[in-house]
Design a protein around this motif. Structure first.
Motif, short mmCIF file in Angstrom:
data_model
loop_
_atom_site.label_atom_id
_atom_site.label_comp_id
_atom_site.label_asym_id
_atom_site.label_seq_id
_atom_site.Cartn_x
_atom_site.Cartn_y
_atom_site.Cartn_z
N LYS A 87 0.86 -1.18 0.00
CA LYS A 87 0.00 0.00 0.00
C LYS A 87 0.89 1.23 0.00
CE LYS A 87 -3.90 2.11 2.42
NZ LYS A 87 -4.81 2.00 3.59
N PHE A 88 0.71 2.10 -0.97
CA PHE A 88 1.56 3.26 -1.12
C PHE A 88 1.05 4.41 -0.27
CE2 PHE A 88 1.75 0.86 -5.13
CZ PHE A 88 3.11 0.54 -5.13
N THR A 89 1.96 5.13 0.32
CA THR A 89 1.60 6.25 1.16
C THR A 89 1.15 7.43 0.31
OG1 THR A 89 3.85 7.15 1.18
CG2 THR A 89 3.31 5.49 2.85
N ASP A 90 0.53 8.41 0.96
CA ASP A 90 0.10 9.61 0.24
C ASP A 90 1.29 10.34 -0.36
OD1 ASP A 90 -2.50 9.04 0.90
OD2 ASP A 90 -2.55 10.38 2.64
N GLU A 91 2.41 10.36 0.37
CA GLU A 91 3.60 11.03 -0.14
C GLU A 91 4.13 10.33 -1.39
OE1 GLU A 91 8.10 12.36 1.33
OE2 GLU A 91 6.68 11.41 2.73
N GLN A 92 4.14 8.99 -1.38
CA GLN A 92 4.58 8.24 -2.56
C GLN A 92 3.65 8.49 -3.74
OE1 GLN A 92 4.68 4.34 -0.61
NE2 GLN A 92 6.86 4.18 -1.13
N ARG A 93 2.35 8.52 -3.49
CA ARG A 93 1.39 8.76 -4.56
C ARG A 93 1.60 10.14 -5.18
NH1 ARG A 93 -3.37 5.92 -5.15
NH2 ARG A 93 -3.46 3.97 -3.99
N ARG A 94 1.84 11.14 -4.34
CA ARG A 94 2.05 12.49 -4.86
C ARG A 94 3.31 12.54 -5.71
NH1 ARG A 94 0.20 14.05 0.33
NH2 ARG A 94 2.35 14.14 1.10
N GLU A 95 4.37 11.85 -5.26
CA GLU A 95 5.61 11.89 -6.02
C GLU A 95 5.48 11.13 -7.33
OE1 GLU A 95 10.42 11.52 -5.23
OE2 GLU A 95 8.98 10.98 -3.65
N VAL A 96 4.77 9.99 -7.31
CA VAL A 96 4.55 9.23 -8.55
C VAL A 96 3.76 10.09 -9.54
CG1 VAL A 96 3.33 7.27 -9.56
CG2 VAL A 96 4.69 6.95 -7.49
N LYS A 97 2.72 10.77 -9.05
CA LYS A 97 1.92 11.61 -9.93
C LYS A 97 2.75 12.77 -10.49
CE LYS A 97 -2.30 14.43 -9.97
NZ LYS A 97 -3.47 14.90 -9.17
N LEU A 141 0.91 0.26 -11.33
CA LEU A 141 1.20 1.66 -11.65
C LEU A 141 0.05 2.28 -12.42
CD1 LEU A 141 3.06 4.11 -11.78
CD2 LEU A 141 4.19 3.07 -13.76
N ARG A 142 -0.50 1.54 -13.37
CA ARG A 142 -1.63 2.07 -14.15
C ARG A 142 -2.82 2.37 -13.24
NH1 ARG A 142 -6.24 0.57 -16.35
NH2 ARG A 142 -6.08 -1.50 -15.42
N LEU A 143 -3.12 1.46 -12.30
CA LEU A 143 -4.24 1.67 -11.38
C LEU A 143 -3.97 2.84 -10.45
CD1 LEU A 143 -5.11 -2.04 -10.44
CD2 LEU A 143 -6.37 -0.51 -11.96
N LEU A 144 -2.74 2.97 -9.98
CA LEU A 144 -2.41 4.09 -9.10
C LEU A 144 -2.60 5.42 -9.82
CD1 LEU A 144 0.62 4.30 -6.68
CD2 LEU A 144 0.08 6.21 -8.16
N LEU A 145 -2.13 5.50 -11.07
CA LEU A 145 -2.28 6.74 -11.83
C LEU A 145 -3.75 7.05 -12.09
CD1 LEU A 145 0.65 6.35 -14.39
CD2 LEU A 145 0.55 7.88 -12.43
N ARG A 146 -4.52 6.01 -12.39
CA ARG A 146 -5.95 6.25 -12.63
C ARG A 146 -6.63 6.76 -11.38
NH1 ARG A 146 -9.70 1.35 -14.60
NH2 ARG A 146 -9.45 0.77 -12.41
N GLU A 147 -6.27 6.21 -10.22
CA GLU A 147 -6.85 6.69 -8.97
C GLU A 147 -6.46 8.13 -8.67
OE1 GLU A 147 -5.42 3.87 -6.18
OE2 GLU A 147 -6.76 2.25 -6.83
N GLU A 148 -5.30 8.54 -9.17
CA GLU A 148 -4.84 9.92 -8.97
C GLU A 148 -5.31 10.86 -10.07
OE1 GLU A 148 -3.18 11.12 -6.30
OE2 GLU A 148 -3.52 9.14 -5.42
N GLY A 149 -6.15 10.36 -10.99
CA GLY A 149 -6.70 11.21 -12.05
C GLY A 149 -5.74 11.49 -13.18
N VAL A 150 -4.80 10.57 -13.44
CA VAL A 150 -3.82 10.74 -14.51
C VAL A 150 -4.05 9.67 -15.56
CG1 VAL A 150 -1.36 10.80 -15.10
CG2 VAL A 150 -2.15 11.71 -12.91
N SER A 151 -4.13 10.05 -16.83
CA SER A 151 -4.31 9.10 -17.92
C SER A 151 -3.38 9.45 -19.07
CB SER A 151 -5.77 9.09 -18.41
OG SER A 151 -6.13 10.36 -18.92
N PHE A 152 -3.17 8.50 -19.97
CA PHE A 152 -2.28 8.68 -21.12
C PHE A 152 -3.08 9.35 -22.22
CE2 PHE A 152 0.67 7.09 -24.48
CZ PHE A 152 1.85 7.54 -23.90
N GLN A 153 -2.74 10.59 -22.58
CA GLN A 153 -3.55 11.39 -23.48
C GLN A 153 -2.71 11.92 -24.64
OE1 GLN A 153 -5.47 14.51 -21.27
NE2 GLN A 153 -6.13 13.15 -19.64
#
Length: 373
Positions: free
Chosen positions: A87-97, A137-149
């Motif tokens: 489970k990724f922390t909020d800080e990790q999610r922000r940095e990945v995004k 990674l794809r699911l994490l990005l989708r949860e953060e509102g990021v998609s390949f456009q």
């Protein structure tokens, strides 16, 4: 002199297995990186070369090679403890995004864009996460509102009054949305205006339900070819009243200054004369007053109307653009009208339906998506 670190001699079968692990696009990114390091070493590359190619440290490359020499292919697979996935922390999610929304060139990488493979590899190499699969990674990005456009093009506004015009229009929208209190001189109603068209008599692309495989009993509908279009064009002059959430439109043969003023007079009749109206519109020449023709400015001053012009190449500021996208989707996609009269009737029927069903879920989602895009 210390002996250089090198992978043990591997068989052809082991080499083929390593190559398959490197080429596949699924599975753990850790396994993929380790297999890549071992394969490079088997190709007689030195540790400094491997570290430079893999954007990793020399110590890390030596560790992978030593582990493979001792434990074989088992060393390539990460050893996870039992239980639920990491489970990724909020800080990790922000940095990945943040990294995903940036460019690889910003991190001194020779890539034009991130793929899931490159991004996952970089995140592990940088220490943002210990391990992450491509699907994770794809699911994490989708949860953060990021998609390949697709990257869109745009024109940079060259309007010297860009900030002033933009801020005035945004101020009007805040008034219409009730976010700020009305001050002296502010309008009571905000209307967005623009032309839609030209409206041709041509088959518009669209989608339909059809029998899978193209059943012979119900042949799939196709679009006719139009080599000539001798019937001319029409133009829709439209206004979107933010105070009532209603769309209005008149279809005209041309869209000159005379037709524009006719429609402006119609919009003015929608509210009593004492109600001040602001109309957001672009810099199309019939919308402007000139030295030779001052009718537009004179009419606005005489009828308690403010004309708020968008900056050059900034049509995205006009909220009616999203309404046009919905009109195209609901009323024009997949149609092939035989006459302009039939096409105009379809558009008028849609406007009536839209004003009656302004809270339709599909309509609302389409407009919201168009406003954000």
């Amino acid at each position: 002199m210390a002996e250089r670190v090198q992978v043990r001699e591997i068989s052809n079968e082991e080499g083929q297995r390593l190559l398959r692990m490197v080429r596949r696009s699924s599975g753990s990114i850790v396994t993929w990186r380790r297999a890549q390091i071992v394969l490079w070493s088997a190709q007689q590359m030195d540790v400094p070369q491997i570290a430079a190619l893999g954007f990793t440290s020399e110590d890390r490359a030596r560790e992978v090679i030593h582990n493979f020499n001792a434990d074989g292919f088992d060393s390539l697979y990460p050893r996870y403890a039992g239980g639920r996935p990491p489970k990724f922390t909020d800080e990790q999610r922000r940095e990945v995004k943040q990294i995903a929304l940036g460019r690889p060139q910003d991190y001194d990488l020779p890539f034009s864009t991130w793929s899931l493979t490159k991004l996952a590899e970089h995140l592990v190499a940088k220490g943002v996460v210990n391990d992450i699969s491509h699907e994770g990674l794809r699911l994490l990005l989708r949860e953060e509102g990021v998609s390949f456009q697709v990257v869109n093009t745009f024109k940079q506004s060259n309007d010297p009054n860009y900030e002033a015009k933009k801020n005035r229009i945004l101020h009007l929208y805040d008034l219409a949305d009730g976010k700020i209190d009305q001050a002296r001189g502010d309008p009571d109603v905000v209307i967005c205006f623009d032309e839609f068209g030209p409206l041709n008599l041509q088959p518009h692309p669209g989608k339909q339900w059809a029998v899978t495989g193209g059943g012979a009993e119900v042949p799939r509908r196709t679009r006719r070819a139009t080599f000539t279009r001798p019937h001319g064009v029409r133009h829709l002059l439209a206004g979107y009243d933010l105070s009532t959430d209603r769309l209005y439109g008149h279809i005209k043969l041309t869209k000159g200054r005379t037709q524009f003023l006719e429609f402006m007079r119609y919009l003015r009749t929608l509210h009593p004369p004492h109600v001040r109206i602001a109309i957001v519109l672009d810099n199309f020449s019939p919308h402007l007053s000139t030295k030779k023709d001052t009718r537009v400015g004179q009419w606005a001053a005489a009828n308690n109307v403010e004309l708020a012009y968008t900056p050059h190449y900034a049509s995205w500021l006009n909220r009616i653009e999203a309404q046009f996208q919905a009109l195209r989707y609901f009323a024009l996609d997949g149609t092939d009208h035989p006459t302009h009269k039939a096409q105009a009737a379809m558009i008028r029927r849609y406007i009536r339906w839209r004003n009656t069903n302004a809270r339709n879920r599909q309509l609302t989602e389409l407009i919201n998506r168009a406003n954000v895009a």
